[in-house]
Design a protein around this motif. Structure first.
Motif, short mmCIF file in Angstrom:
data_model
loop_
_atom_site.label_atom_id
_atom_site.label_comp_id
_atom_site.label_asym_id
_atom_site.label_seq_id
_atom_site.Cartn_x
_atom_site.Cartn_y
_atom_site.Cartn_z
N ILE A 1 16.54 69.73 44.80
CA ILE A 1 16.40 68.60 43.87
C ILE A 1 17.51 68.62 42.81
CG2 ILE A 1 14.75 69.72 42.27
CD1 ILE A 1 13.45 66.74 42.30
N ASN A 2 18.01 69.81 42.49
CA ASN A 2 19.08 69.90 41.50
C ASN A 2 20.41 69.35 42.03
OD1 ASN A 2 17.53 70.91 39.45
ND2 ASN A 2 17.99 73.06 39.91
N VAL A 3 20.58 69.42 43.35
CA VAL A 3 21.78 68.84 43.97
C VAL A 3 21.75 67.33 43.74
CG1 VAL A 3 23.03 68.51 46.14
CG2 VAL A 3 21.83 70.68 45.69
N GLN A 4 20.59 66.74 44.00
CA GLN A 4 20.40 65.31 43.79
C GLN A 4 20.57 64.95 42.31
OE1 GLN A 4 20.13 62.77 45.60
NE2 GLN A 4 19.33 61.24 44.15
N ARG A 5 20.00 65.77 41.44
CA ARG A 5 20.10 65.50 39.99
C ARG A 5 21.55 65.50 39.52
NH1 ARG A 5 15.15 69.56 38.45
NH2 ARG A 5 13.47 68.03 38.67
N TRP A 6 22.30 66.48 39.95
CA TRP A 6 23.71 66.56 39.52
C TRP A 6 24.46 65.29 39.94
CZ3 TRP A 6 27.84 70.52 41.68
CH2 TRP A 6 28.99 70.45 40.87
N THR A 7 24.18 64.85 41.17
CA THR A 7 24.82 63.63 41.68
C THR A 7 24.52 62.43 40.79
OG1 THR A 7 24.63 64.51 43.91
CG2 THR A 7 24.99 62.14 43.72
N VAL A 8 23.24 62.28 40.44
CA VAL A 8 22.81 61.15 39.60
C VAL A 8 23.47 61.25 38.22
CG1 VAL A 8 20.80 60.16 38.42
CG2 VAL A 8 20.63 60.83 40.82
N LEU A 9 23.50 62.44 37.66
CA LEU A 9 24.04 62.62 36.31
C LEU A 9 25.53 62.32 36.28
CD1 LEU A 9 22.11 65.91 35.40
CD2 LEU A 9 21.59 63.59 34.62
N GLU A 10 26.27 62.80 37.29
CA GLU A 10 27.72 62.55 37.32
C GLU A 10 28.03 61.06 37.52
OE1 GLU A 10 30.00 64.47 36.35
OE2 GLU A 10 29.02 66.42 36.45
N ARG A 11 27.20 60.39 38.30
CA ARG A 11 27.44 58.97 38.54
C ARG A 11 27.36 58.20 37.23
NH1 ARG A 11 23.28 57.04 42.53
NH2 ARG A 11 24.32 58.49 43.92
N SER A 12 26.35 58.51 36.42
CA SER A 12 26.23 57.84 35.12
C SER A 12 27.33 58.29 34.17
CB SER A 12 24.87 58.13 34.50
OG SER A 12 23.88 57.47 35.22
N LYS A 13 27.69 59.55 34.26
CA LYS A 13 28.72 60.07 33.35
C LYS A 13 30.06 59.39 33.59
CE LYS A 13 30.86 64.50 32.61
NZ LYS A 13 31.15 64.87 34.01
N ARG A 14 30.37 59.09 34.85
CA ARG A 14 31.64 58.38 35.13
C ARG A 14 31.63 57.00 34.47
NH1 ARG A 14 31.01 61.09 40.04
NH2 ARG A 14 30.14 59.32 41.14
N ARG A 15 30.46 56.37 34.43
CA ARG A 15 30.38 55.07 33.75
C ARG A 15 30.57 55.23 32.24
NH1 ARG A 15 28.62 50.15 36.20
NH2 ARG A 15 28.68 50.52 38.43
#
Ligand SMILES: [Zn+2]
Ligand SMILES: [Zn+2]
Length: 330
Positions: A85-99
């Motif tokens: 689940i942390n793999v998925q979380r990191w993905t979500v967090l980075e996607r928003s961070k790029r924005r």
């Protein structure tokens, strides 16, 4: 956000790594804010997290000594990646961070990472709460900012967590991007307000910053002050002037980015209009946010922008606009 196209003419999205029409590999160049076809950009290479589950599509110069792109390397800590689940979380967090990073670049805000400023440069820690881990004594993670370090409780990437927290705290809106924009507000308060000529006006508009801890404790114990809507953008903003600032800052970023998206998609026509005209921006925003809410209601979704901007809040937003653009606004 700008509207992007592949060289084949197909419209593509900020997160796309591949054109859905012609299949060409795409990447985003943060230096020029352009989406590029990789085969046409031999001077650039991909971020090392592109083939990772993070799936970052940003590019960096061939002469750059780093492996990760400008956005990815702002992250210092990620939750343990041996837990799926942390793999998925990191993905979500980075996607928003790029924005977030896109917004900061677009607004011309100074973005200094830890490499240039090891003491107070911007850096992100995405941490997992460890209170149920018997091996760790006590480790409760609080989302927040201190001396350039933006900490985000990684569980905020889970929609189920956000919905529960939003209901418990009676919030109208809770997103990862919202958290990041809010925390960046604390970062820029330190950088642009605290020791600057803007500080007296900040104090006038938002209030004195004494008793931060006590004010937050009071907010969590007794809730928002009555009629907070008159002076604050959200209930939480009424907790303390620093939170008021960070909440208003987050809304400023929401508004500016969404107006850019609407303009690039042709929903707003801005011929021969001064983009520094704050009054006009607010007019556009009122109309656009009503339109977005109506569209969402047609889809059976909750309002996209469930807020009303009081006169006082608009004065605060104008202050931020003046500070960010260096203009006197209007
Ligand atoms: Zn294409
Ligand atoms: Zn990257």
């Amino acid at each position: 956000m700008k509207r992007f196209h592949c060289i084949c003419g197909q419209e593509v999205l900020f997160e796309d790594k591949e054109c859905p029409c012609c299949g060409r590999s795409l990447g985003f160049n943060p230096d020029t804010l352009e989406m590029l076809v990789l085969s046409r950009a031999p001077h650039l290479r991909v971020c090392s997290l592109r083939e990772h589950s993070v799936g970052c599509n940003w590019l960096l110069s061939h002469t750059d000594k780093h492996k990760q792109c400008y956005s990815c390397r702002l992250t210092r800590t990620v939750p343990a990646q041996d837990i799926p689940i942390n793999v998925q979380r990191w993905t979500v967090l980075e996607r928003s961070k790029r924005r977030l990073v896109y917004s900061l670049i677009t607004l011309g805000l100074p973005l200094v990472g830890r490499e240039q400023d090891p003491c107070s440069g911007m850096v992100f820690d995405f941490l997992e709460d460890q209170r149920t881990n018997p091996l760790v004594k006590k480790r409760v993670v609080y989302t927040g900012h201190k001396n350039g370090v933006i900490t985000l409780h990684a569980v905020e990437a889970d929609e189920s967590h956000r919905v529960t927290a939003r209901e418990q705290l009676k919030e109208r809106y809770r997103t990862v991007l919202g958290h990041l924009r809010h925390e960046s507000g604390h970062y820029y308060w330190d950088k642009l307000v605290r020791d600057s000529a803007w500080y007296p006006r900040f104090r006038n508009l938002f209030g004195g910053e004494e008793n931060y801890r006590e004010s937050l404790d009071c907010y969590y114990a007794y809730g928002a002050i009555p009629q907070w809507e008159k002076r604050h953008i959200s209930a939480y903003a009424s907790a303390h002037p620093w939170e008021d600032w960070a909440e208003t800052w987050a809304h400023y970023l929401h508004i500016m980015d969404t107006l850019e998206t609407a303009t690039s998609f042709g929903l707003i026509h801005r011929e021969a209009v001064n983009p520094d005209d704050f009054h006009l921006l607010m007019q556009e925003w009122r109309q656009l946010s009503r339109t977005m809410n109506a569209l969402n209601r047609s889809m059976g979704q909750p309002d996209a922008y469930p807020f009303t901007l009081s006169r006082q809040v608009i004065v605060k937003l104008r202050f931020i606009h003046q500070l960010v653009t260096g203009s006197e606004g209007m």
